[in-house]
Design a protein around this motif. Structure first.
Motif, PDB file in Angstrom:
ATOM      1  N   ARG A  66       0.818  -1.217   0.000  1.00 15.56           N
ATOM      2  CA  ARG A  66       0.000   0.000   0.000  1.00 15.56           C
ATOM      3  C   ARG A  66       0.853   1.269   0.000  1.00 15.56           C
ATOM      4  O   ARG A  66       0.303   2.372  -0.037  1.00 15.56           O
ATOM      5  N   GLY A  67       2.166   1.118   0.069  1.00 12.12           N
ATOM      6  CA  GLY A  67       3.046   2.274   0.061  1.00 12.12           C
ATOM      7  C   GLY A  67       3.158   2.966   1.401  1.00 12.12           C
ATOM      8  O   GLY A  67       3.553   4.130   1.467  1.00 12.12           O
ATOM      9  N   GLU A  68       2.818   2.255   2.488  1.00  2.86           N
ATOM     10  CA  GLU A  68       2.869   2.862   3.817  1.00  2.86           C
ATOM     11  C   GLU A  68       4.250   2.764   4.444  1.00  2.86           C
ATOM     12  O   GLU A  68       4.610   3.559   5.303  1.00  2.86           O
ATOM     13  N   ILE A  69       5.036   1.725   4.059  1.00  2.00           N
ATOM     14  CA  ILE A  69       6.403   1.569   4.559  1.00  2.00           C
ATOM     15  C   ILE A  69       7.320   1.301   3.378  1.00  2.00           C
ATOM     16  O   ILE A  69       6.871   0.889   2.305  1.00  2.00           O
ATOM     17  N   ASP A  70       8.625   1.563   3.587  1.00  2.87           N
ATOM     18  CA  ASP A  70       9.590   1.285   2.530  1.00  2.87           C
ATOM     19  C   ASP A  70      10.141  -0.126   2.689  1.00  2.87           C
ATOM     20  O   ASP A  70       9.701  -0.894   3.549  1.00  2.87           O
ATOM     21  N   ALA A  71      11.109  -0.492   1.846  1.00  7.66           N
ATOM     22  CA  ALA A  71      11.658  -1.840   1.853  1.00  7.66           C
ATOM     23  C   ALA A  71      12.405  -2.162   3.129  1.00  7.66           C
ATOM     24  O   ALA A  71      12.647  -3.328   3.434  1.00  7.66           O
ATOM     25  N   GLU A  72      12.782  -1.143   3.892  1.00  4.32           N
ATOM     26  CA  GLU A  72      13.456  -1.360   5.173  1.00  4.32           C
ATOM     27  C   GLU A  72      12.466  -1.496   6.315  1.00  4.32           C
ATOM     28  O   GLU A  72      12.846  -1.701   7.458  1.00  4.32           O
ATOM     29  N   GLY A  73      11.159  -1.323   6.015  1.00  3.71           N
ATOM     30  CA  GLY A  73      10.152  -1.387   7.058  1.00  3.71           C
ATOM     31  C   GLY A  73       9.900  -0.059   7.734  1.00  3.71           C
ATOM     32  O   GLY A  73       9.158   0.014   8.710  1.00  3.71           O
ATOM     33  N   ASN A  74      10.524   1.029   7.218  1.00  2.00           N
ATOM     34  CA  ASN A  74      10.341   2.348   7.818  1.00  2.00           C
ATOM     35  C   ASN A  74       9.089   3.009   7.251  1.00  2.00           C
ATOM     36  O   ASN A  74       8.794   2.885   6.054  1.00  2.00           O
ATOM     37  N   PRO A  75       8.323   3.730   8.075  1.00  4.61           N
ATOM     38  CA  PRO A  75       7.119   4.404   7.564  1.00  4.61           C
ATOM     39  C   PRO A  75       7.482   5.506   6.588  1.00  4.61           C
ATOM     40  O   PRO A  75       8.466   6.223   6.782  1.00  4.61           O
ATOM     41  N   LEU A  76       6.678   5.630   5.526  1.00  9.54           N
ATOM     42  CA  LEU A  76       6.879   6.693   4.552  1.00  9.54           C
ATOM     43  C   LEU A  76       6.188   7.961   5.026  1.00  9.54           C
ATOM     44  O   LEU A  76       5.334   7.934   5.912  1.00  9.54           O
ATOM     45  N   ASN A  77       6.514   9.142   4.405  1.00 10.23           N
ATOM     46  CA  ASN A  77       5.954  10.439   4.799  1.00 10.23           C
ATOM     47  C   ASN A  77       4.442  10.420   4.654  1.00 10.23           C
ATOM     48  O   ASN A  77       3.915  10.218   3.565  1.00 10.23           O
ATOM     49  N   PRO A  78       3.698  10.556   5.766  1.00 11.61           N
ATOM     50  CA  PRO A  78       2.233  10.475   5.667  1.00 11.61           C
ATOM     51  C   PRO A  78       1.592  11.686   5.030  1.00 11.61           C
ATOM     52  O   PRO A  78       0.418  11.685   4.745  1.00 11.61           O
ATOM     53  N   PHE A  79       2.355  12.824   4.795  1.00 13.28           N
ATOM     54  CA  PHE A  79       1.804  14.045   4.219  1.00 13.28           C
ATOM     55  C   PHE A  79       2.420  14.291   2.857  1.00 13.28           C
ATOM     56  O   PHE A  79       3.634  14.265   2.693  1.00 13.28           O
ATOM     57  N   GLY A  80       1.610  14.536   1.877  1.00 10.59           N
ATOM     58  CA  GLY A  80       2.120  14.934   0.575  1.00 10.59           C
ATOM     59  C   GLY A  80       2.363  16.422   0.554  1.00 10.59           C
ATOM     60  O   GLY A  80       2.404  17.086   1.567  1.00 10.59           O
ATOM     61  N   GLY A  81       2.525  17.003  -0.618  1.00 10.24           N
ATOM     62  CA  GLY A  81       2.658  18.453  -0.720  1.00 10.24           C
ATOM     63  C   GLY A  81       1.363  19.112  -0.321  1.00 10.24           C
ATOM     64  O   GLY A  81       0.285  18.645  -0.634  1.00 10.24           O
ATOM     65  N   MET A  82       1.447  20.236   0.400  1.00  8.34           N
ATOM     66  CA  MET A  82       0.248  20.879   0.919  1.00  8.34           C
ATOM     67  C   MET A  82      -0.079  22.158   0.176  1.00  8.34           C
ATOM     68  O   MET A  82      -0.848  22.980   0.632  1.00  8.34           O
ATOM     69  N   GLY A  83       0.538  22.380  -0.959  1.00  9.35           N
ATOM     70  CA  GLY A  83       0.241  23.592  -1.725  1.00  9.35           C
ATOM     71  C   GLY A  83      -0.973  23.406  -2.591  1.00  9.35           C
ATOM     72  O   GLY A  83      -1.518  22.325  -2.741  1.00  9.35           O
ATOM     73  N   GLY A  84      -1.435  24.481  -3.218  1.00 11.02           N
ATOM     74  CA  GLY A  84      -2.489  24.397  -4.234  1.00 11.02           C
ATOM     75  C   GLY A  84      -3.878  24.346  -3.666  1.00 11.02           C
ATOM     76  O   GLY A  84      -4.410  23.281  -3.436  1.00 11.02           O
ATOM     77  N   GLY A  85      -4.539  25.528  -3.454  1.00  8.75           N
ATOM     78  CA  GLY A  85      -5.949  25.542  -3.095  1.00  8.75           C
ATOM     79  C   GLY A  85      -6.779  25.428  -4.346  1.00  8.75           C
ATOM     80  O   GLY A  85      -6.269  25.278  -5.443  1.00  8.75           O
ATOM     81  N   PHE A  86      -8.106  25.469  -4.232  1.00 14.96           N
ATOM     82  CA  PHE A  86      -8.982  25.380  -5.395  1.00 14.96           C
ATOM     83  C   PHE A  86      -9.956  26.542  -5.379  1.00 14.96           C
ATOM     84  O   PHE A  86     -10.512  26.884  -4.340  1.00 14.96           O
ATOM     85  N   GLY A  87     -10.170  27.108  -6.522  1.00 10.24           N
ATOM     86  CA  GLY A  87     -11.115  28.214  -6.670  1.00 10.24           C
ATOM     87  C   GLY A  87     -12.450  27.704  -7.148  1.00 10.24           C
ATOM     88  O   GLY A  87     -12.782  26.546  -7.016  1.00 10.24           O
ATOM     89  N   ARG A  88     -13.228  28.572  -7.703  1.00  3.78           N
ATOM     90  CA  ARG A  88     -14.549  28.198  -8.209  1.00  3.78           C
ATOM     91  C   ARG A  88     -14.407  27.189  -9.329  1.00  3.78           C
ATOM     92  O   ARG A  88     -13.513  27.263 -10.146  1.00  3.78           O
ATOM     93  N   GLY A  89     -15.365  26.236  -9.379  1.00  4.89           N
ATOM     94  CA  GLY A  89     -15.335  25.238 -10.452  1.00  4.89           C
ATOM     95  C   GLY A  89     -14.237  24.220 -10.270  1.00  4.89           C
ATOM     96  O   GLY A  89     -13.958  23.456 -11.171  1.00  4.89           O
ATOM     97  N   GLY A  90     -13.537  24.221  -9.117  1.00  2.78           N
ATOM     98  CA  GLY A  90     -12.516  23.226  -8.857  1.00  2.78           C
ATOM     99  C   GLY A  90     -11.192  23.564  -9.484  1.00  2.78           C
ATOM    100  O   GLY A  90     -10.284  22.751  -9.486  1.00  2.78           O
ATOM    101  N   SER A  91     -10.995  24.759 -10.062  1.00  2.00           N
ATOM    102  CA  SER A  91      -9.724  25.103 -10.694  1.00  2.00           C
ATOM    103  C   SER A  91      -8.722  25.501  -9.639  1.00  2.00           C
ATOM    104  O   SER A  91      -9.060  26.065  -8.614  1.00  2.00           O
TER     105      SER A  91
END
Length: 335
Positions: A66-91
């Protein structure tokens, strides 16, 4: 090791048995015992073991898929990039600090919106991570600062390494120490526990992979071999010992094998086939039971005597002549 499936050479849809078979093949090929002085072989053995550790654990395998841990068994970053809001019409209308408002934020002329002055991001991060909020002195315009950074995640302990130790039947029964070579090429002496069974797991503290939070452990899985004439019965060992007809009739002293070496048995004259003789302390080591010297106590060896007739019965028939045994051995069965 980026992909445990690639390391073992199996598909992502591989079954547990296919994964185990692939690991055994690689472990046999690159085991340090067979590749002394070859660091690359030791590295491949270690990578294969690490990949097997992850894929043989159903929960870890599912997390990796599921992409939750890497091959070493370490957890991956649970947050992606947080930029980019949405305006009217979803743009997309830009992220924090960009978009349609000077100084960041977003405001729609029809529906309104927000600017950094309208919101307290400290409240958001406090809800996510907990803890108080740090406000710089003299904060102009009444803007409040972000919440404190979350505490760093705990340092991850190194992964365990699994080993499979083949132990001969007589060694397991007597509790003889075994030698095992670890992934780092070092050989150690291993004491078997009392009552050891096929599949018993032994933990070697700190003999696994290294990690910032401490070294993992070595997990030794015992595989006990079979024997051509000994068989285990709980804490006892059973075997069948053949006797000649004259030994059974006249009595004799005969050698009998044990896991500790042969011993002499005294056969009484007229001994019947099926008689069971007990050799005390010649059986299997007992779990938790210790002798005065600190050694594991053992069960007994149970020897079933079998009368073996000669291959050529001609001489025996001549000697017996017309003699017949008048005994009725099956009378107790009502026959």
């Amino acid at each position: 090791m980026n992909d445990p499936y690639g390391t073992l050479g199996v598909a992502r849809t591989a079954s547990e048995q296919e994964i185990k078979s692939a690991y055994r093949k690689l472990a046999k090929e690159f085991h340090p015992d067979k590749n002394s002085g070859n660091p690359k072989a030791a590295e491949k053995f270690s990578d294969a073991t690490k990949a097997y550790d992850l894929l043989s654990d159903k929960q870890k395998r599912a997390q990796f898929d599921r992409g939750e841990i890497d091959a070493e068994g370490n957890p991956l970053n649970p947050f992606g990039g947080m930029g980019g809001g949405f305006g009217r019409g979803g743009s997309a209308r830009g992220g924090y600090g960009g978009g349609g408002q000077p100084g960041g934020g977003f405001r729609d002329p029809e529906f309104g919106g927000f600017t950094p002055d309208d919101m307290d991001l400290g409240d958001l991060f406090e809800g996510l991570f907990g803890g108080g909020r740090a406000r710089p002195a003299g904060n102009a315009g009444g803007r409040r600062g972000f919440g404190q950074r979350p505490p760093p995640p705990p340092k991850k302990r190194g992964a365990d390494i699994q080993y499979r130790l083949a132990v001969p039947f007589v060694d397991a029964a007597a509790g003889n120490d075994q030698r095992i070579t670890l992934a780092d090429g070092k050989a150690i002496s291993l004491k078997l526990p009392g009552g050891v069974e096929d599949g018993t797991q032994m933990r070697l503290k700190g003999k696994g992979h290294k990690g910032p939070g401490g070294d993992g452990d070595g997990i030794v899985i015992v595989e006990i071999g079979s024997h051509p004439f000994f068989r285990r019965d709980g804490d006892n060992i059973r075997m069948d010992l053949p006797l000649t007809l004259d030994e059974a009739i006249n009595g004799a002293k005969v050698k009998c094998p044990t896991v500790d070496g042969p011993v002499m048995l005294t056969i009484k004259p007229g001994t019947n086939g099926g008689t069971v003789m007990r050799l005390a302390g010649k059986g299997w080591t007992r779990r938790g039971a210790k002798s005065a010297s600190g050694e594991a106590k053992r069960g007994d060896q149970l020897v079933t005597l079998e009368i073996q007739l000669p291959d050529d019965l001609g001489d025996l028939k001549t000697r017996l002549g017309d003699w017949q045994d008048d005994a009725k051995p099956r009378e107790k069965f009502g026959l």
